[in-house]
Scaffold this motif. Structure first.
Motif, PDB file in Angstrom:
ATOM      1  N   ALA A1124      42.210  35.330  45.717  1.00 45.26           N
ATOM      2  CA  ALA A1124      42.868  36.646  45.840  1.00 45.26           C
ATOM      3  C   ALA A1124      43.280  37.154  44.454  1.00 45.26           C
ATOM      4  CB  ALA A1124      44.087  36.549  46.752  1.00 45.26           C
ATOM      5  N   GLN A1125      43.847  36.245  43.634  1.00 46.16           N
ATOM      6  CA  GLN A1125      44.286  36.649  42.290  1.00 46.16           C
ATOM      7  C   GLN A1125      43.101  37.089  41.436  1.00 46.16           C
ATOM      8  OE1 GLN A1125      46.274  32.966  41.379  1.00 46.16           O
ATOM      9  NE2 GLN A1125      48.300  33.911  41.419  1.00 46.16           N
ATOM     10  N   GLN A1127      40.239  38.379  42.508  1.00 48.43           N
ATOM     11  CA  GLN A1127      39.770  39.698  42.941  1.00 48.43           C
ATOM     12  C   GLN A1127      40.702  40.802  42.440  1.00 48.43           C
ATOM     13  OE1 GLN A1127      39.118  37.900  46.903  1.00 48.43           O
ATOM     14  NE2 GLN A1127      37.584  39.490  47.159  1.00 48.43           N
ATOM     15  N   GLU A1128      41.997  40.527  42.472  1.00 48.51           N
ATOM     16  CA  GLU A1128      42.983  41.514  42.003  1.00 48.51           C
ATOM     17  C   GLU A1128      42.782  41.770  40.506  1.00 48.51           C
ATOM     18  OE1 GLU A1128      47.787  42.048  41.758  1.00 48.51           O
ATOM     19  OE2 GLU A1128      46.999  40.438  43.003  1.00 48.51           O
ATOM     20  N   GLY A1131      39.823  44.017  39.929  1.00 48.21           N
ATOM     21  CA  GLY A1131      40.182  45.404  40.286  1.00 48.21           C
ATOM     22  C   GLY A1131      41.023  46.050  39.188  1.00 48.21           C
ATOM     23  N   GLU A1132      42.003  45.288  38.693  1.00 46.79           N
ATOM     24  CA  GLU A1132      42.914  45.798  37.661  1.00 46.79           C
ATOM     25  C   GLU A1132      42.142  46.112  36.374  1.00 46.79           C
ATOM     26  OE1 GLU A1132      46.453  47.064  36.235  1.00 46.79           O
ATOM     27  OE2 GLU A1132      45.996  46.469  38.291  1.00 46.79           O
TER      28      GLU A1132
END
Length: 1308
Positions: A1124-1125, A1127-1128, A1131-1132
């Motif tokens: 999850a981190q 993927q975040e 995105g960022e």
């Protein structure tokens, strides 16, 4: 009684308010001009002599015919007008700005006409028109007094040897002396023995003056010249002069808006007209003359300086020319209004006003033969000097051009040409490079200039049937040429017009029709002038209508009512400047960003906001009407940012309106008639203006149809006023509020021309000091709010500031403010810049002291270097003199003003501005020597507050020096810091380094062996972005573990840290011999304790060593982010790149940081590829992601050879080929960038060429995956990979460009 009440009631509708006569008072005789004495008093005070003795003594050194004597207002009628009290001092001073002047029969004494303007403290204006002529002196006392003065003067000049020159190089002294240069007309009389009462006739000047509420210049000029003709003509005028004066004072009304009026002078009728409510306001001064005096381009440049509220000094022998140019320029400002000091004719006694540290528009009379180079002005850094007589201007440095200037000048020239006036007069403008004449121009004597001007006027004179000679010839040629005629017919059919030919033809036609329709030549001239005036003004007005067509959309209406708006005026933002600028075409920005910071623009927006609660201000009403009309015809989509030039489309209509009014007179005033007066009192005597009868002129007619009209209007007004008072704010209070609200940054609107005691001058200067302090507070606050406001929005990214453009504008205006503060009360100056002059004096003193210390035998204790966190970077000494030397060594800057500005920018960037200036001002003896008692820099308390305001600027980061002086050479210092615990401090190989910044790179530089610190000089690299560090792997100890590299700009002191935390060497880490490191700006050591701290948030930086070592750590232990981190993070990273491209180009910062720095795209994708990667092998080397990429390529290439890929869809096959090509190109590069470096390069190239989303499916399909990745790996999860492809595709809309340091040696 009824008479005088009628006067006051009718006054608002009267054409003229007063008629005044100024001249010599025979009762008191010859009095030296008090103002000249006051001037001597001020000078003596400034030079430190006893002012009282200096002012009392008579001045016999000067030729008495040249001395100024006191003039008086001999009479004025009526005694007083209630709402426009007669200002005796101002009228006397402006009717005769130099006092009385005497002549003998040997001198020329033609009558002179000039106008003046009196601006009251509330900004309202009254106009004066003056006819000055010479009258014979009949009083024997005055003749003998003059004779005595002459004898005293002769003995004085005989006894005086060469007068000792004063050593002080005072600017005001030289100003006074250059204004008193010898006048050629005196030398002749001196040679003839001066004035001898037995032989010579003495004449003295007398002035007839009309004071009127509106600038009807032509009408007043005609009236006064007819009055003068009546005095000098051999026959008596038809009626006593009282009849004509009484008529114009009481029986001629102001024309109503949109109407014309005819009244009668002594000999012939006079016509004037007033524009209607929807038209441009009345402006009667001939613009053609202003354009003729300066030339079109020069006038446009002066106009631009006026818009930007610089200091404008007009310089001419002729008072009327000063007035014509000043009024011409201010009327062209529509819909804006000049908000500062406005004195088109500066009386000699007010010269100290040139000291004013505020924007001003003033006119100064030059003496015959005076030399411009001798005219030393108190402040010139921001001065636009306009030499009208010699048709040339000097512009301030750093001065943005008016938008579409070339097309604009072309359109103006065509309008002038259509009236038969050639547009090419005026010398090219000079910017201030040298005090002498412009390079390549021959210095011209005024006499020669005058000759060429008169010739030119003859040639351009439409009444002679001449267009400027060559133009007429051109037209004849064109008209006689059949081919051209056919061509023109053809172009007309296709809708193209040949503008120049049409213009020429119109000009010739205009002259051909002259004198038709029974109008006199004078009326014809009047009509032509009026039409030309309005057409030229329309061209200017239409520029603003197109430029500010959408201004209303950006006005911020935030207050519920007028009262709350006025009370919070200072805190409120009332115009969205940033959005407005972002909506404008790029070429307009340099000008607009300066212009929207001016007082005149602020007042315009204030008027707009107040128009919700009050009647619209007249100019605003006309302007808004035009914008609405333009919208009807041309719906301009707000998104349309076109810089194409739109011509004015209403030239014909505007001229027609005027023509119709002047052809058909709407109102004729009562004819002058005999008055009820004592016979024989005003006896006519040729050449003398009679003493008029007071009783008939002090009261108007008791019954008068329009005095009644005004009385009812007055009653209506009173009722309205009572209502508004009843509604809320008392009017006086509101006016006071308004004044305070509007006086932001301009505490002194207008000098008072009357009471000029030293006390008043001191008080005026005190107001200046307060105004400067207030302005400093506003400016620094504005600079902080702009910086911090944006940064808060950016949530911690300090390098993304307000538009570079807006920041530049604010810094330029700060430089301008500092120049004005430094030139206030200045008495000794070298060069054009007051601040730089002070710095030079300081430098000279300090260097002298240094020399003395060096000679004295005191041993210098070596100073111990403070240990600081930046390991081996020696600290930079803070030195004002050193910063000056940096600036002095920059050959790019040629002028003092430029040097001062560069020094301010450098100090601001180093966060030392306040500290440096404090040090400069701490030398009190020097400040005392350079400045007068009342100067800002000698007001202790204000000075402290001023330095405190500047100190607040240390809380934000500026790059205003680095980003402006892009071509200068800068010394850089590089320090390499190895991790000593784990590796050799030194290496046996030959290391090299290459530093890159936003403006370029240093090229590869070898680092001497066993040295970890080096300095090099290089053209300004801008903000530093990357460092490439590498070595050649030679010797036994070739492996090198580097912690970071530090690089410092030795001029600005900015230090950058480039973290590395990796090995360089074959067979260790990823085998890299070269790394590209991403920089971050380091906080200077010791900043926290020196009070220079509180910085903006840090920039993004290159990956920290912990992350880098973790990713490839041998054990694979350590921090592992969750899916999850990861993927975040991706995105960022993509989001940041998108945001980067949405910012204006000038403030985007570095894209390299977003691609390769910490939290960048490469870092996030590395984590993605490392997720579930089987990197550690037992008894084997670490495996890197690049190994996986190489295996995938090997598989694709072998599959391709075996023909397995032939069946796949065509695009996929192409993608395979592109992927293999890129990977092979990276592998075959001569650079040793290591496996992680290669992976980084692949990602960057893929992002640049928009290939990443196409490559990912290939890797997912590749059979190598199960061998190298766990089953849980993100790369093996279809949905995650598809989501990633979707995210990466959003980058396709943007042009990703890569820094040269990243793609060196790759040719794709």
């Amino acid at each position: 009684m009824s008479g005088s009440s009628a006067v006051s009631a009718a006054a608002p509708c009267r054409f003229a308010h007063y008629f005044a006569i100024c001249g010599i008072d025979t009762e008191t005789g010859l009095e030296p001009d008090e103002l000249a004495a006051l001037y001597r008093w001020l000078e003596a005070d400034r030079q430190g002599r006893d002012p009282d003795t200096a002012a009392t003594g008579e001045d016999f050194e000067q030729n008495p015919l040249k001395r100024t004597f006191k003039s008086k207002v001999l009479a004025h009628y009526p005694e007083n007008v209630e709402w426009n009290p007669f200002d005796q001092d101002a009228v006397n001073m402006l009717c005769m700005p130099k006092g009385l002047s005497f002549r003998t029969q040997a001198d020329q004494h033609d009558p002179q006409f000039h106008s003046f303007i009196i601006t009251k403290e509330d900004g309202s204006r009254t106009y004066g028109f003056v006819q000055t002529f010479y009258e014979e002196v009949t009083s024997p006392q005055i003749c003998s007094a003059m004779q005595t003065l002459y004898q005293m003067h002769n003995t004085q000049s005989a006894t005086a040897n060469t007068p000792s020159s004063s050593s002080s190089s005072s600017s005001m002294d030289s100003l006074a002396s250059s204004l008193d240069e010898a006048d050629p007309s005196t030398s002749s009389s001196r040679r003839a023995g001066g004035y001898d009462s037995s032989r010579d006739t003495l004449y003295v000047s007398k002035a007839l003056c009309l004071i009127v509420p509106m600038p009807f210049m032509h009408a007043c000029r005609h009236f006064l010249s007819q009055l003068h003709r009546a005095v000098t003509s051999a026959t008596t005028p038809p009626l006593p002069l009282e009849s004509y004066v009484h008529n114009i004072l009481y029986e001629v009304p102001l024309p109503a808006p949109g109407r014309s009026l005819k009244f009668h002078g002594v000999y012939e009728p006079i016509v004037c007209q007033r524009p209607g409510l929807g038209e441009l306001q009345l402006a009667d001064f001939p613009l053609a003359e202003a354009f003729g005096l300066l030339g079109v381009e020069n006038l446009v440049q002066v106009f631009t300086c006026t818009l930007l509220e610089m200091q404008i000094l007009l310089y001419s022998r002729d008072y009327q020319w000063l007035m014509t140019v000043a009024e011409g320029i201010t009327t062209l400002l529509f819909p804006f209004q000049w908000q500062h000091v406005y004195v088109p004719i500066l009386p000699a006694s007010l010269l100290h006003f040139l000291d004013a540290p505020v924007p001003y528009l003033m006119g100064l009379q030059s003496k015959e033969g005076a030399d411009r180079s001798k005219l030393e002005l108190p402040q010139e850094a921001n001065l636009c000097f306009v030499d009208i007589d010699n048709h040339y201007i000097e512009l301030p440095e750093d001065f943005p051009q008016f938008p579409n200037k070339t097309e604009f000048i072309q359109e103006l020239s065509e309008v002038l040409l259509s009236f038969g006036i050639s547009a090419n007069t005026g010398a090219p403008p000079r910017t201030r490079t040298s005090p002498g004449s412009a390079p390549g121009s021959t210095p011209s004597t005024p006499a020669r200039e005058r000759k060429t001007v008169s010739l030119r006027q003859l040639e351009d004179d439409g009444r002679n049937g001449n267009l400027a000679g060559d133009e007429l010839a051109v037209l004849e040629l064109l008209q006689g040429n059949a081919t051209l005629e056919r061509l023109q017919a053809l172009t007309k059919r296709t809708g193209v017009t040949v503008a120049r030919v049409d213009a020429l033809r119109a000009g010739v036609r205009a002259q051909g029709t002259e004198g038709q329709g029974g109008r006199t030549a004078a009326e014809e001239e009047e009509l032509r002038n009026a039409k030309l005036n309005v057409q030229l003004r329309e061209v200017f007005a239409s520029r603003f209508t197109t430029m500010f067509a959408d201004y209303e959309a950006f006005v911020i209406q935030s207050a519920p009512d007028l009262e709350s708006w006025l009370t919070n005026r200072e805190q409120m933002h009332n115009f969205d400047k940033a959005s407005f600028l972002s909506d404008q075409p790029e070429p307009y920005l340099p000008f607009l960003s300066h212009f929207i910071e001016t007082q005149m623009f602020a007042t315009f927006i204030d008027n707009k906001i107040m128009s919700q609660w009050e009647d619209k201000e007249p100019l605003l009403r006309v302007f808004d009407g035009r914008i609405d009309k333009a919208r009807l015809y041309n719906v301009r989509a707000p998104s349309l940012r076109s810089s194409s030039y739109q011509r004015c489309s209403i030239l014909k209509e505007s001229a027609q309106a005027i023509e119709q009014r002047l052809m058909k007179i709407d109102h004729t005033a009562i004819h002058p008639h005999l008055l009820d007066m004592k016979i024989g009192q005003g006896k006519y005597e040729q050449g003398f203006f009679p003493k008029l009868q007071v009783d008939v002129l002090n009261t108007g007619p008791t019954s008068n149809k329009w005095s009644h009209r005004t009385a009812t209007a007055q009653r209506r007004k009173d009722r309205h006023r009572q209502q508004t008072e009843h509604l809320g704010l008392d009017n006086d209070l509101k006016e006071k509020y308004m004044q305070e609200a509007r006086s932001l940054g301009k505490n002194l609107r207008q000098p008072k021309l009357s009471d000029l005691s030293p006390a008043v001058i001191a008080q005026t200067n005190w107001k200046f000091v307060e105004g400067l302090l207030k302005e400093c507070r506003m400016k620094t606050k504005r600079m902080l709010v702009e910086k911090m406001g944006q940064e808060a929005v950016e949530l911690g990214h300090g390098d993304v500031n307000i538009t570079g453009l807006e920041e530049n504008t604010l810094i330029a205006s700060l430089c301008d403010l500092l120049e004005r503060i430094w030139s206030h009360g200045l008495q000794v100056k070298q060069g054009k810049s007051a601040l730089w002059s002070h710095l030079l004096h300081y430098q000279a003193r300090e260097e002298k002291l240094e020399q003395q210390q060096a000679e004295s035998p005191v041993s210098n204790v070596p100073e111990r270097r403070k240990s600081d966190c930046s390991v081996a970077m020696p600290s930079l000494r803070v030195s004002l003199i050193q910063d000056m030397r940096h600036i002095q060594s920059m050959s790019e800057i040629k002028t003092d003003v430029g040097r001062a500005r560069a020094w301010i920018r450098l100090s601001l960037e180093k966060k030392l501005l306040s500290q440096h200036l404090k040090q400069l001002l701490s030398r009190h003896a020097l400040t005392k020597k350079l400045y007068k008692r009342y100067a800002f820099l000698r007001s202790e308390e204000e000075k402290e507050q001023f330095l405190f305001h500047l100190l607040s600027l240390n809380t934000v980061d500026y790059f205003c020096f680095t980003s402006v002086f892009t071509t200068i050479m800068i010394p850089y210092r590089v320090v390499i810091i190895p991790i000593k615990k784990l590796s050799n401090a030194m290496t046996t190989s030959n290391p090299w380094v290459c530093v890159s910044g936003e403006l370029g790179d240093s090229g590869i530089m070898q680092i001497p062996k066993n040295v970890l610190e080096m300095t090099f000089d290089c053209q300004n690299l801008g903000k530093l972005t990357t460092v490439q560090l590498g070595h050649d792997n030679a010797g036994l100890l070739a492996k090198w573990l580097v912690d970071c590299v530090m690089v410092r700009n030795e001029i600005t002191g900015h230090t950058y840290k480039f973290p590395c935390g990796r090995w360089l060497g074959k067979g260790v880490d990823d085998g890299s011999l070269e790394r590209v490191l991403i920089g971050e700006l380091a906080v200077p050591s010791g900043e926290e304790d020196s009070g220079r701290g509180c910085r903006t948030p840090p920039l993004q930086r290159s990956p920290s060593q912990t992350r880098r070592i973790n990713i490839t750590s041998l054990s694979g232990r350590g921090y592992k982010p969750t899916s999850a981190q990861i993927q975040e993070a991706i995105g960022e990273a993509v989001n940041n790149i998108v945001k980067h491209f949405h910012k204006p180009e000038k403030e985007r910062g570095s894209l390299t940081v977003l691609l390769c720095g910490e939290n960048s795209l490469v870092a996030a994708l590395e984590q993605f590829f490392h997720h579930g990667f089987k990197s550690a092998r037992l008894f084997q080397k670490t495996v890197f992601v690049w190994d996986f990429v190489e295996k995938a390529v090997a598989y694709m290439e072998s599959a391709d050879q075996m023909g397995d890929l032939q069946e796949t869809a065509e695009p996929l096959g192409m993608t395979c080929q592109s992927f293999c090509r890129y990977v092979n190109a990276i592998n075959s590069t001569p650079r040793n960038i290591g496996k992680d470096g290669k992976f980084q390069l692949l990602i960057c190239l893929g992002a640049r060429d928009r290939l990443l989303p196409q490559w990912l499916p290939l890797l997912v399909e590749c059979p190598v995956i199960p061998r190298m990745y766990e089953a849980i790996a993100l790369l093996r999860d279809r949905t995650t990979v598809n989501a990633l492809i979707g995210v990466l595709e959003t980058l396709h809309d943007f042009p990703v460009t890569l820094e040269a340091s990243l793609v060196k040696g790759i040719d794709l």
